[in-house]
Design an enzyme around this catalytic site. Structure first.
Site, mmCIF file in Angstrom:
data_model
loop_
_atom_site.group_PDB
_atom_site.id
_atom_site.type_symbol
_atom_site.label_atom_id
_atom_site.label_comp_id
_atom_site.label_asym_id
_atom_site.label_seq_id
_atom_site.Cartn_x
_atom_site.Cartn_y
_atom_site.Cartn_z
ATOM 1 N N LYS A 13 0.839 -1.215 0.000
ATOM 2 C CA LYS A 13 0.000 0.000 0.000
ATOM 3 C C LYS A 13 0.870 1.260 0.000
ATOM 4 O O LYS A 13 0.650 2.179 -0.770
ATOM 5 C CB LYS A 13 -0.924 0.038 1.245
ATOM 6 C CG LYS A 13 -1.823 -1.169 1.394
ATOM 7 C CD LYS A 13 -2.787 -1.005 2.555
ATOM 8 C CE LYS A 13 -2.147 -0.969 3.936
ATOM 9 N NZ LYS A 13 -1.492 -2.214 4.363
ATOM 10 N N ARG A 88 -9.694 0.320 8.975
ATOM 11 C CA ARG A 88 -9.344 -1.079 9.183
ATOM 12 C C ARG A 88 -10.506 -1.853 9.792
ATOM 13 O O ARG A 88 -10.453 -3.073 9.861
ATOM 14 C CB ARG A 88 -8.148 -1.163 10.117
ATOM 15 C CG ARG A 88 -6.773 -1.081 9.400
ATOM 16 C CD ARG A 88 -5.816 -1.673 10.276
ATOM 17 N NE ARG A 88 -4.473 -2.005 10.130
ATOM 18 C CZ ARG A 88 -3.435 -1.299 9.768
ATOM 19 N NH1 ARG A 88 -3.559 -0.123 9.307
ATOM 20 N NH2 ARG A 88 -2.233 -1.795 9.847
ATOM 21 N N ARG A 127 11.917 -5.983 5.409
ATOM 22 C CA ARG A 127 11.657 -4.571 5.107
ATOM 23 C C ARG A 127 12.580 -3.658 5.917
ATOM 24 O O ARG A 127 12.745 -3.834 7.120
ATOM 25 C CB ARG A 127 10.195 -4.301 5.464
ATOM 26 C CG ARG A 127 9.698 -2.951 5.098
ATOM 27 C CD ARG A 127 8.204 -2.946 4.899
ATOM 28 N NE ARG A 127 7.449 -2.960 6.143
ATOM 29 C CZ ARG A 127 6.129 -2.804 6.192
ATOM 30 N NH1 ARG A 127 5.435 -2.686 5.085
ATOM 31 N NH2 ARG A 127 5.505 -2.821 7.342
ATOM 32 N N ARG A 160 11.411 -1.587 11.450
ATOM 33 C CA ARG A 160 10.348 -1.217 12.382
ATOM 34 C C ARG A 160 10.244 -2.237 13.504
ATOM 35 O O ARG A 160 10.384 -3.440 13.274
ATOM 36 C CB ARG A 160 9.015 -1.195 11.635
ATOM 37 C CG ARG A 160 8.675 0.141 11.055
ATOM 38 C CD ARG A 160 7.490 0.080 10.153
ATOM 39 N NE ARG A 160 6.330 -0.581 10.749
ATOM 40 C CZ ARG A 160 5.157 -0.678 10.154
ATOM 41 N NH1 ARG A 160 4.990 -0.169 8.956
ATOM 42 N NH2 ARG A 160 4.154 -1.286 10.745
ATOM 43 N N ARG A 171 -0.501 -9.500 13.108
ATOM 44 C CA ARG A 171 -1.076 -8.383 12.339
ATOM 45 C C ARG A 171 -1.861 -8.902 11.134
ATOM 46 O O ARG A 171 -2.910 -8.369 10.785
ATOM 47 C CB ARG A 171 0.044 -7.432 11.880
ATOM 48 C CG ARG A 171 0.520 -6.535 13.017
ATOM 49 C CD ARG A 171 1.899 -5.960 12.761
ATOM 50 N NE ARG A 171 1.989 -5.060 11.657
ATOM 51 C CZ ARG A 171 3.123 -4.771 11.012
ATOM 52 N NH1 ARG A 171 4.257 -5.336 11.384
ATOM 53 N NH2 ARG A 171 3.124 -3.935 10.025
#
Ligand code: AMP
Length: 219
Positions: A13, A88, A127, A160, A171
């Site tokens: 996204k 969400r 990531r 992160r 998640r």
């Protein structure tokens, strides 16, 4: 243009939002980014949100709804915005509709990026993001030239805190639980589009363009 990007963490996204911004001068609003900033600055909201975020849980609806109300009232949102990571839950979706209706606005497109759990975990575990300019990398699929250093600005890359395998799994599950209802909601309203988020970044973007148009740089 008001655009909503749906999809689990790691669906791309943020990457697609950055590409859209290059063509359409509207801001990307990521509730995740705003919350992380609040956590970093140890604001009251950040302290409240941290516990949920650390465990891969959703921050309470009231908190994120307020964030969106405030942020979309800012001047740079006059021509529209891209919502990345919001709504969400169905409650968030309904609140957004009420908020837009009160301003005489409506959502133009909802784009959902479909991706499976295994790919999410692989993508997220690798990531890395630049601390200075926010540019994103993946240690396997799009590594920087020099380990830990941003190609664009020389900034330091970081991972992160919630991008670890245990939290990512949680998640993804949380996303799956909440998203069906939300997708059903937008599906009934029209202007809902689903894209295979496992394709290459540029192929996904071509599909995004088919939905939203090409922007002013590419008439
Ligand atoms: P993200 O960067 O979108 O993956 O979000 C990181 C974390 O921020 C999530 O795991 C949630 O804890 C929290 N968060 C972000 N957006 C929302 C939202 N719309 N509703 C509830 N929690 C959110």
């Amino acid at each position: 243009m008001i655009l909503i990007l749906l999809g689990p963490p790691g669906a791309g996204k943020g990457t697609q939002a950055k590409k859209i911004i290059e063509k359409f001068e509207i801001p990307q609003i990521s509730t995740g980014d705003i919350l992380r900033e609040a956590v970093k600055n140890e604001t009251e909201m950040g302290l409240k949100a941290k516990e949920f975020m650390d465990h891969g849980m959703l921050v309470p609806d009231e908190v994120v709804i307020e964030i969106i109300c405030d942020r979309t009232n800012e001047d740079d949102c006059g021509d529209g915005f891209i919502l990345d990571g919001f709504p969400r839950t169905l409650k968030q979706g309904r609140s957004l509709d009420d908020m837009l209706k009160a301003k005489g606005l409506q959502i133009d497109h909802v784009i959902d990026f479909e991706i499976d759990r295994e790919t999410v975990v692989t993508r997220i575990a690798g990531r890395r993001t630049c601390k200075s300019c926010g540019f994103g990398y993946h240690i396997r699929f799009s590594p920087p030239e020099k380990d830990g250093v941003c190609d664009k600005c020389g900034g330091e890359l970081f991972q992160r805190g919630d991008d670890n395998e245990a939290t990512v799994g949680k998640r993804y599950e949380v996303y799956k639980q909440q998203s069906e209802e939300l997708k059903g909601y937008y599906g009934k309203k029209g202007s809902f589009h689903s894209i295979n988020g496992m394709l290459e970044i540029d192929d996904i973007y071509r599909k995004v363009e088919e939905i939203i148009g090409k922007g002013h740089d590419n008439p």
